[in-house]
Design a protein around this motif. Structure first.
Motif, PDB file in Angstrom:
ATOM      1  N   ASN A 128       8.689 -48.051  -4.916  1.00 26.60           N
ATOM      2  CA  ASN A 128       8.709 -46.856  -5.643  1.00 26.60           C
ATOM      3  C   ASN A 128       7.788 -45.839  -4.841  1.00 26.60           C
ATOM      4  O   ASN A 128       7.886 -44.693  -5.353  1.00 26.60           O
ATOM      5  N   GLY A 129       7.417 -45.984  -3.583  1.00 29.92           N
ATOM      6  CA  GLY A 129       6.922 -45.048  -2.721  1.00 29.92           C
ATOM      7  C   GLY A 129       5.465 -44.852  -2.827  1.00 29.92           C
ATOM      8  O   GLY A 129       4.744 -43.685  -2.095  1.00 29.92           O
ATOM      9  N   PHE A 130       4.739 -45.856  -3.655  1.00 32.14           N
ATOM     10  CA  PHE A 130       3.218 -45.472  -3.639  1.00 32.14           C
ATOM     11  C   PHE A 130       2.565 -46.096  -2.547  1.00 32.14           C
ATOM     12  O   PHE A 130       2.875 -47.335  -1.923  1.00 32.14           O
ATOM     13  N   SER A 131       1.548 -45.610  -2.131  1.00 31.16           N
ATOM     14  CA  SER A 131       0.585 -45.782  -0.990  1.00 31.16           C
ATOM     15  C   SER A 131      -0.726 -46.023  -1.132  1.00 31.16           C
ATOM     16  O   SER A 131      -1.541 -46.705  -0.361  1.00 31.16           O
ATOM     17  N   LEU A 132      -1.404 -45.296  -2.043  1.00 32.12           N
ATOM     18  CA  LEU A 132      -2.948 -45.157  -2.562  1.00 32.12           C
ATOM     19  C   LEU A 132      -3.434 -46.408  -2.924  1.00 32.12           C
ATOM     20  O   LEU A 132      -2.913 -46.943  -3.878  1.00 32.12           O
ATOM     21  N   ALA A 133      -4.785 -46.769  -2.735  1.00 28.75           N
ATOM     22  CA  ALA A 133      -5.240 -48.135  -3.114  1.00 28.75           C
ATOM     23  C   ALA A 133      -5.745 -47.973  -4.741  1.00 28.75           C
ATOM     24  O   ALA A 133      -5.455 -48.802  -5.417  1.00 28.75           O
ATOM     25  N   LEU A 134      -5.920 -46.610  -5.130  1.00 29.25           N
ATOM     26  CA  LEU A 134      -6.100 -46.228  -6.514  1.00 29.25           C
ATOM     27  C   LEU A 134      -4.986 -46.479  -7.310  1.00 29.25           C
ATOM     28  O   LEU A 134      -4.671 -47.307  -8.516  1.00 29.25           O
ATOM     29  N   SER A 135      -3.892 -46.119  -6.875  1.00 29.02           N
ATOM     30  CA  SER A 135      -2.363 -46.604  -7.503  1.00 29.02           C
ATOM     31  C   SER A 135      -2.217 -48.029  -7.567  1.00 29.02           C
ATOM     32  O   SER A 135      -1.581 -48.567  -8.726  1.00 29.02           O
ATOM     33  N   ALA A 136      -2.604 -48.769  -6.523  1.00 30.02           N
ATOM     34  CA  ALA A 136      -2.493 -50.044  -6.345  1.00 30.02           C
ATOM     35  C   ALA A 136      -3.138 -50.862  -7.517  1.00 30.02           C
ATOM     36  O   ALA A 136      -2.475 -51.796  -8.196  1.00 30.02           O
ATOM     37  N   LEU A 137      -4.295 -50.130  -7.838  1.00 31.32           N
ATOM     38  CA  LEU A 137      -5.170 -50.836  -8.810  1.00 31.32           C
ATOM     39  C   LEU A 137      -4.587 -50.838 -10.167  1.00 31.32           C
ATOM     40  O   LEU A 137      -4.419 -51.646 -11.089  1.00 31.32           O
ATOM     41  N   ARG A 207     -13.005 -38.876  -9.991  1.00 30.79           N
ATOM     42  CA  ARG A 207     -13.782 -38.830  -8.819  1.00 30.79           C
ATOM     43  C   ARG A 207     -12.941 -38.681  -7.712  1.00 30.79           C
ATOM     44  O   ARG A 207     -13.246 -38.676  -6.546  1.00 30.79           O
ATOM     45  N   SER A 208     -11.582 -38.452  -7.715  1.00 28.57           N
ATOM     46  CA  SER A 208     -10.817 -38.560  -6.868  1.00 28.57           C
ATOM     47  C   SER A 208     -10.824 -39.619  -5.645  1.00 28.57           C
ATOM     48  O   SER A 208     -10.786 -39.658  -4.517  1.00 28.57           O
ATOM     49  N   ASN A 209     -11.116 -40.732  -6.417  1.00 33.17           N
ATOM     50  CA  ASN A 209     -11.515 -42.039  -5.511  1.00 33.17           C
ATOM     51  C   ASN A 209     -10.122 -42.626  -5.131  1.00 33.17           C
ATOM     52  O   ASN A 209     -10.065 -43.892  -5.430  1.00 33.17           O
ATOM     53  N   TRP A 210      -9.104 -42.038  -4.681  1.00 34.68           N
ATOM     54  CA  TRP A 210      -7.799 -42.448  -4.298  1.00 34.68           C
ATOM     55  C   TRP A 210      -7.641 -43.528  -3.378  1.00 34.68           C
ATOM     56  O   TRP A 210      -6.957 -44.574  -3.378  1.00 34.68           O
ATOM     57  N   ASP A 211      -8.798 -43.809  -2.605  1.00 33.84           N
ATOM     58  CA  ASP A 211      -8.726 -44.750  -1.434  1.00 33.84           C
ATOM     59  C   ASP A 211      -9.986 -45.866  -1.923  1.00 33.84           C
ATOM     60  O   ASP A 211     -10.165 -46.772  -1.076  1.00 33.84           O
ATOM     61  N   LEU A 212     -10.619 -45.660  -2.969  1.00 36.98           N
ATOM     62  CA  LEU A 212     -11.490 -46.756  -3.665  1.00 36.98           C
ATOM     63  C   LEU A 212     -12.619 -46.970  -2.655  1.00 36.98           C
ATOM     64  O   LEU A 212     -13.026 -47.802  -2.380  1.00 36.98           O
ATOM     65  N   SER A 213     -12.950 -45.791  -2.129  1.00 34.49           N
ATOM     66  CA  SER A 213     -14.154 -45.817  -1.063  1.00 34.49           C
ATOM     67  C   SER A 213     -15.424 -45.427  -1.846  1.00 34.49           C
ATOM     68  O   SER A 213     -16.592 -45.638  -1.241  1.00 34.49           O
ATOM     69  N   THR A 214     -15.154 -44.639  -2.790  1.00 34.77           N
ATOM     70  CA  THR A 214     -16.429 -44.257  -3.673  1.00 34.77           C
ATOM     71  C   THR A 214     -16.895 -45.348  -4.475  1.00 34.77           C
ATOM     72  O   THR A 214     -16.381 -45.661  -5.593  1.00 34.77           O
ATOM     73  N   LEU A 215     -17.849 -46.014  -3.951  1.00 38.60           N
ATOM     74  CA  LEU A 215     -18.531 -47.231  -4.733  1.00 38.60           C
ATOM     75  C   LEU A 215     -20.018 -47.308  -5.260  1.00 38.60           C
ATOM     76  O   LEU A 215     -20.624 -46.488  -4.827  1.00 38.60           O
ATOM     77  N   PRO A 216     -20.225 -47.927  -6.363  1.00 40.16           N
ATOM     78  CA  PRO A 216     -19.506 -49.052  -6.997  1.00 40.16           C
ATOM     79  C   PRO A 216     -18.422 -48.122  -8.206  1.00 40.16           C
ATOM     80  O   PRO A 216     -18.836 -47.106  -8.301  1.00 40.16           O
ATOM     81  N   ILE A 217     -17.573 -49.138  -8.412  1.00 38.06           N
ATOM     82  CA  ILE A 217     -16.566 -48.543  -9.503  1.00 38.06           C
ATOM     83  C   ILE A 217     -17.268 -49.292 -10.769  1.00 38.06           C
ATOM     84  O   ILE A 217     -17.584 -50.412 -10.693  1.00 38.06           O
ATOM     85  N   ASP A 218     -17.287 -48.419 -11.904  1.00 38.63           N
ATOM     86  CA  ASP A 218     -17.846 -48.831 -13.112  1.00 38.63           C
ATOM     87  C   ASP A 218     -16.547 -49.736 -13.937  1.00 38.63           C
ATOM     88  O   ASP A 218     -15.972 -48.773 -14.637  1.00 38.63           O
ATOM     89  N   ALA A 219     -16.572 -50.908 -13.710  1.00 45.14           N
ATOM     90  CA  ALA A 219     -15.401 -51.454 -14.904  1.00 45.14           C
ATOM     91  C   ALA A 219     -15.874 -52.019 -15.902  1.00 45.14           C
ATOM     92  O   ALA A 219     -16.688 -53.259 -16.001  1.00 45.14           O
ATOM     93  N   HIS A 220     -15.808 -51.599 -17.013  1.00 40.84           N
ATOM     94  CA  HIS A 220     -16.327 -51.998 -18.388  1.00 40.84           C
ATOM     95  C   HIS A 220     -17.628 -52.313 -18.180  1.00 40.84           C
ATOM     96  O   HIS A 220     -18.325 -53.350 -18.938  1.00 40.84           O
ATOM     97  N   GLY A 221     -18.293 -51.590 -17.736  1.00 40.89           N
ATOM     98  CA  GLY A 221     -19.893 -51.949 -17.687  1.00 40.89           C
ATOM     99  C   GLY A 221     -20.637 -52.937 -16.229  1.00 40.89           C
ATOM    100  O   GLY A 221     -21.550 -53.036 -16.192  1.00 40.89           O
TER     101      GLY A 221
END
Length: 227
Positions: A128-137, A207-221
């Motif tokens: 479906n043409g998606f390429s960004l890491a946040l899209s993958a997540l 956060r515009s973290n589309w490439d998942l490079s802004t870390l860490p990510i807060d995942a449910h605490g």
């Protein structure tokens, strides 16, 4: 969809946290919810939680055939899974918990969740043409939590997929919004408690973290960095 090793690790760790509270996943984790067919109670199991009336049969069958330390004990249950309710079978549940400590089961689960969930999710994304890491997540989490990208949710917003000329970020944002509203307003109150998933994605979009490079990510605490 070409993710770096670290980006894929982040996707897997975030979903592991959502499912079991651990970035590495709890291979012996068991939960029981009224979310089976017609809302009957069912077992969910493993690192990224597969369900009794979903793919648990395939996972346990693979382990039973892999000469693990508890393979022989679990073999008699294989043909029952998905047909005979096992949600209250203490012997079965105890075997699953113990098997989660077996390196053979851990290897089987890693391969299983990759083959049955991650790869299909990435195949859908690529098609479906998606390429960004946040899209993958976002897409991977939807495959884990809902088994797919549900059509009824796609009908709740107007954005087109990239392959159809749409903007990728717009589609992901609108899909997350639609999924968030669905979870918050579902008649099954259990789903209300899972909005931490979409809340996480909303934060990363903000956060515009589309490439998942802004870390860490807060995942449910829990802080996820892909390490």
């Amino acid at each position: 969809m070409n993710l770096t090793t670290k980006q894929q690790s982040i996707c897997e760790q975030v979903v592991n946290v959502f499912e079991t509270g651990s970035i590495h996943g709890d291979y012996g984790a068991i939960a029981r919810f009224d979310d089976g067919p017609n809302r009957i109670r069912q077992v969910t199991y493993g690192r990224s939680q597969t369900t009794e009336y979903g793919k648990l049969h395939d996972l346990v069958k693979k382990y039973a055939e892999s000469n693990g330390s508890l393979s022989d004990e679990l073999k008699p249950f294989v043909d029952k899974i998905g047909h005979t309710p096992l949600v209250d079978d203490d012997d079965f549940l105890d075997l699953l918990r113990k098997a989660g400590k077996d390196p053979v089961m851990q290897k089987v689960q890693d391969e299983f969740f990759d083959k049955r969930y991650f790869q299909p999710a990435m195949a859908w994304a690529g098609k479906n043409g998606f390429s960004l890491a946040l899209s993958a997540l976002v897409i991977y989490d939807s495959f884990i939590h809902s088994g797919s990208i549900p059509g009824f949710l796609r009908n709740r917003f107007t954005a087109k997929t990239p392959v159809n000329g749409g903007n990728e970020k717009t589609w992901i944002t609108e899909y997350v919004d639609a999924r968030d509203s669905w979870l918050r307003n579902h008649s099954n109150l259990l789903l209300h408690k899972t909005v931490y998933r979409t809340e996480c994605f909303k934060r990363e979009i903000k956060r515009s973290n589309w490439d998942l490079s802004t870390l860490p990510i807060d995942a449910h605490g829990t802080k996820v960095s892909g390490a």
